[in-house]
Design a protein around this motif. Structure first.
Motif, PDB file in Angstrom:
ATOM      1  N   PHE A  84      12.519  -7.902  28.173  1.00 54.29           N
ATOM      2  CA  PHE A  84      13.781  -7.237  27.875  1.00 54.29           C
ATOM      3  C   PHE A  84      13.659  -6.317  26.662  1.00 54.29           C
ATOM      4  N   ILE A  85      12.836  -6.702  25.670  1.00 53.09           N
ATOM      5  CA  ILE A  85      12.681  -5.912  24.447  1.00 53.09           C
ATOM      6  C   ILE A  85      11.608  -4.827  24.610  1.00 53.09           C
ATOM      7  N   LEU A  86      10.960  -4.765  25.752  1.00 52.44           N
ATOM      8  CA  LEU A  86       9.870  -3.803  25.969  1.00 52.44           C
ATOM      9  C   LEU A  86      10.267  -2.350  25.682  1.00 52.44           C
ATOM     10  N   PRO A  87      11.495  -1.900  26.006  1.00 51.51           N
ATOM     11  CA  PRO A  87      11.873  -0.514  25.667  1.00 51.51           C
ATOM     12  C   PRO A  87      11.752  -0.178  24.184  1.00 51.51           C
ATOM     13  N   VAL A  88      11.875  -1.186  23.306  1.00 53.30           N
ATOM     14  CA  VAL A  88      11.693  -0.940  21.871  1.00 53.30           C
ATOM     15  C   VAL A  88      10.258  -0.519  21.598  1.00 53.30           C
ATOM     16  N   ASP A 119       0.816  -1.216   0.000  1.00 54.03           N
ATOM     17  CA  ASP A 119       0.000   0.000   0.000  1.00 54.03           C
ATOM     18  C   ASP A 119       0.845   1.259   0.000  1.00 54.03           C
ATOM     19  N   GLY A 120       2.148   1.115   0.307  1.00 54.83           N
ATOM     20  CA  GLY A 120       3.039   2.283   0.330  1.00 54.83           C
ATOM     21  C   GLY A 120       2.918   3.111   1.588  1.00 54.83           C
ATOM     22  N   LYS A 121       2.356   2.532   2.650  1.00 59.60           N
ATOM     23  CA  LYS A 121       2.207   3.300   3.897  1.00 59.60           C
ATOM     24  C   LYS A 121       2.139   2.355   5.088  1.00 59.60           C
ATOM     25  N   ILE A 122       2.934   2.649   6.114  1.00 63.01           N
ATOM     26  CA  ILE A 122       2.928   1.861   7.348  1.00 63.01           C
ATOM     27  C   ILE A 122       2.532   2.764   8.501  1.00 63.01           C
ATOM     28  N   ILE A 123       1.479   2.372   9.217  1.00 65.66           N
ATOM     29  CA  ILE A 123       1.028   3.148  10.368  1.00 65.66           C
ATOM     30  C   ILE A 123       2.074   3.047  11.475  1.00 65.66           C
ATOM     31  N   GLU A 124       2.362   4.176  12.109  1.00 66.99           N
ATOM     32  CA  GLU A 124       3.458   4.254  13.072  1.00 66.99           C
ATOM     33  C   GLU A 124       3.289   3.289  14.235  1.00 66.99           C
ATOM     34  N   ILE A 125       2.114   3.207  14.812  1.00 66.33           N
ATOM     35  CA  ILE A 125       1.905   2.352  15.976  1.00 66.33           C
ATOM     36  C   ILE A 125       2.042   0.877  15.594  1.00 66.33           C
ATOM     37  N   CYS A 179       3.862  -0.234  13.088  1.00 65.60           N
ATOM     38  CA  CYS A 179       5.282  -0.426  12.800  1.00 65.60           C
ATOM     39  C   CYS A 179       6.055  -0.651  14.100  1.00 65.60           C
ATOM     40  N   ARG A 180       5.682   0.092  15.133  1.00 65.37           N
ATOM     41  CA  ARG A 180       6.335  -0.057  16.438  1.00 65.37           C
ATOM     42  C   ARG A 180       6.058  -1.430  17.043  1.00 65.37           C
ATOM     43  N   ILE A 181       4.800  -1.858  16.986  1.00 65.70           N
ATOM     44  CA  ILE A 181       4.425  -3.166  17.538  1.00 65.70           C
ATOM     45  C   ILE A 181       5.111  -4.295  16.770  1.00 65.70           C
ATOM     46  N   GLN A 182       5.158  -4.164  15.443  1.00 64.13           N
ATOM     47  CA  GLN A 182       5.809  -5.177  14.624  1.00 64.13           C
ATOM     48  C   GLN A 182       7.295  -5.278  14.956  1.00 64.13           C
ATOM     49  N   ALA A 183       7.948  -4.133  15.163  1.00 60.20           N
ATOM     50  CA  ALA A 183       9.365  -4.136  15.528  1.00 60.20           C
ATOM     51  C   ALA A 183       9.571  -4.853  16.855  1.00 60.20           C
ATOM     52  N   TYR A 184       8.722  -4.547  17.823  1.00 63.67           N
ATOM     53  CA  TYR A 184       8.818  -5.185  19.135  1.00 63.67           C
ATOM     54  C   TYR A 184       8.640  -6.694  19.034  1.00 63.67           C
ATOM     55  N   TYR A 204      12.208   4.076  12.270  1.00 65.77           N
ATOM     56  CA  TYR A 204      11.826   3.517  10.974  1.00 65.77           C
ATOM     57  C   TYR A 204      13.076   3.353  10.123  1.00 65.77           C
ATOM     58  N   ARG A 205      13.192   2.216   9.462  1.00 71.71           N
ATOM     59  CA  ARG A 205      14.367   1.928   8.636  1.00 71.71           C
ATOM     60  C   ARG A 205      14.038   2.197   7.171  1.00 71.71           C
ATOM     61  N   ASP A 206      14.650   3.231   6.598  1.00 66.60           N
ATOM     62  CA  ASP A 206      14.449   3.544   5.189  1.00 66.60           C
ATOM     63  C   ASP A 206      14.900   2.377   4.324  1.00 66.60           C
ATOM     64  N   TYR A 207      14.128   2.117   3.287  1.00 66.34           N
ATOM     65  CA  TYR A 207      14.410   1.063   2.314  1.00 66.34           C
ATOM     66  C   TYR A 207      14.272  -0.340   2.903  1.00 66.34           C
ATOM     67  N   GLY A 208      13.915  -0.434   4.171  1.00 71.60           N
ATOM     68  CA  GLY A 208      13.708  -1.738   4.785  1.00 71.60           C
ATOM     69  C   GLY A 208      12.248  -2.023   5.029  1.00 71.60           C
ATOM     70  N   TYR A 209      11.406  -0.993   4.907  1.00 68.33           N
ATOM     71  CA  TYR A 209       9.964  -1.108   5.084  1.00 68.33           C
ATOM     72  C   TYR A 209       9.589  -1.616   6.473  1.00 68.33           C
ATOM     73  N   LEU A 210      10.387  -1.300   7.487  1.00 71.23           N
ATOM     74  CA  LEU A 210      10.048  -1.746   8.837  1.00 71.23           C
ATOM     75  C   LEU A 210      10.723  -0.856   9.878  1.00 71.23           C
ATOM     76  N   CYS A 211      10.253  -1.004  11.125  1.00 76.93           N
ATOM     77  CA  CYS A 211      10.885  -0.317  12.245  1.00 76.93           C
ATOM     78  C   CYS A 211      11.825  -1.294  12.944  1.00 76.93           C
ATOM     79  N   GLU A 212      12.880  -0.786  13.554  1.00 75.93           N
ATOM     80  CA  GLU A 212      13.837  -1.616  14.256  1.00 75.93           C
ATOM     81  C   GLU A 212      14.392  -0.854  15.453  1.00 75.93           C
TER      82      GLU A 212
END
Length: 269
Positions: A144-148, A78-84, A86-91, A155-163
């Motif tokens: 342990f990963i909760l701070p993420v 879709d060319g768009k990732i919702i911020e929240i 993206c954050r949950i997916q990274a976690y 957001y990682r440019d060209y990676g289509y994800l948050c890390e």
């Protein structure tokens, strides 16, 4: 390039059709194959063992990762990732990865105990203890990963994800790095120990023992020892295959990325 923070989302140019098909295929394959493994373990009572519990949980984590990535690909197209989201997916992805690494380490330690203390193994390592260890390990990883999830992400440019936000000056980034390297070190040490013990036992099995009268020991005992060793060796080979694939496919890349970005504070494109 993504436009960060626009209406609480990251917008970017969607990938080509070919790349989208590749992403969907790989993520679907990850989810489907691991769900199949879960079904096989559930239906096969012989796999309801300590090793089977580890295989089940790792397959569950991998299928979860595949489903999460499929959801992510849907947003990428879709060319768009919702911020929240993206954050949950990274976690979730990072927590699952840490759980996977930790469970591989526990599996390796379990095999090392089996080889070191074959007679006491069944009392030292039980199914109940294994479930407790798995629960503690997974619980610790997600905590342990909760701070993420709270804020240590980017957001990682060209990676289509948050890390993880490696550019952050927070002490957590260095603790995160240190924990990852510690798990890798213990995993490596455990498998080196397994290899050494297997080699030592292989030499003992190949030696023909002779009693004081010059007669061979009871062949039934020898055959039983050989059969038990072959079963142990089969389990160890399966473990080495899994760990070997992990080392080749994930560990070098992960260690390099974590080390470079943690200490240079530079994002790799």
């Amino acid at each position: 390039m993504a436009d960060a923070g626009v209406n609480g989302s990251y917008s970017f140019q969607p990938p080509s059709l070919g790349l989208s098909i590749i992403l969907i295929s790989l993520d679907s394959l990850m989810a489907i194959t691991n769900i199949a493994i879960i079904c096989v373990i559930i239906k096969t009572k012989d796999l309801w063992s300590v090793s089977g519990y580890y295989m089940f949980l790792i397959a569950l984590l991998d299928s979860t990762m595949g489903i999460i990535l499929l959801e992510e690909v849907n947003q990428v197209i879709d060319g768009k990732i919702i911020e929240i989201r993206c954050r949950i997916q990274a976690y979730m992805l990072i927590a699952v990865l840490y759980c996977r690494m930790s469970l591989f380490t526990c599996m390796s330690i379990d095999r090392a105990i089996m080889l070191k203390y074959p007679l006491r193994y069944n009392t030292m390592v039980t199914k109940f203890k294994t479930k407790i260890i798995q629960g503690v390990v997974c619980g610790f990883c997600f905590l342990f990963i909760l701070p993420v999830l709270i804020g240590q992400y980017t957001y990682r440019d060209y990676g289509y994800l948050c890390e993880v936000n490696y550019q952050s000056q927070s002490i957590y980034i260095y603790i995160y790095f240190g924990m990852g390297m510690l798990i890798c070190a213990i995993l490596t040490l455990a498998n080196v120990s397994i290899f050494i013990m297997v080699r030592a036992q292989q030499k003992k099995i190949n030696v023909i023992s002779v009693n004081g009268d010059g007669e061979s020991f009871d062949m039934q005992v020898q055959n039983k020892k050989r059969a038990n060793f072959k079963l142990q060796l089969k389990a160890v080979r399966m473990l080495f295959l899994s760990i070997g694939i992990f080392y080749i496919a994930i560990m070098p890349h992960t260690v390099f990325i974590m080390t470079y970005q943690t200490f240079t504070k530079t994002e790799l494109k």
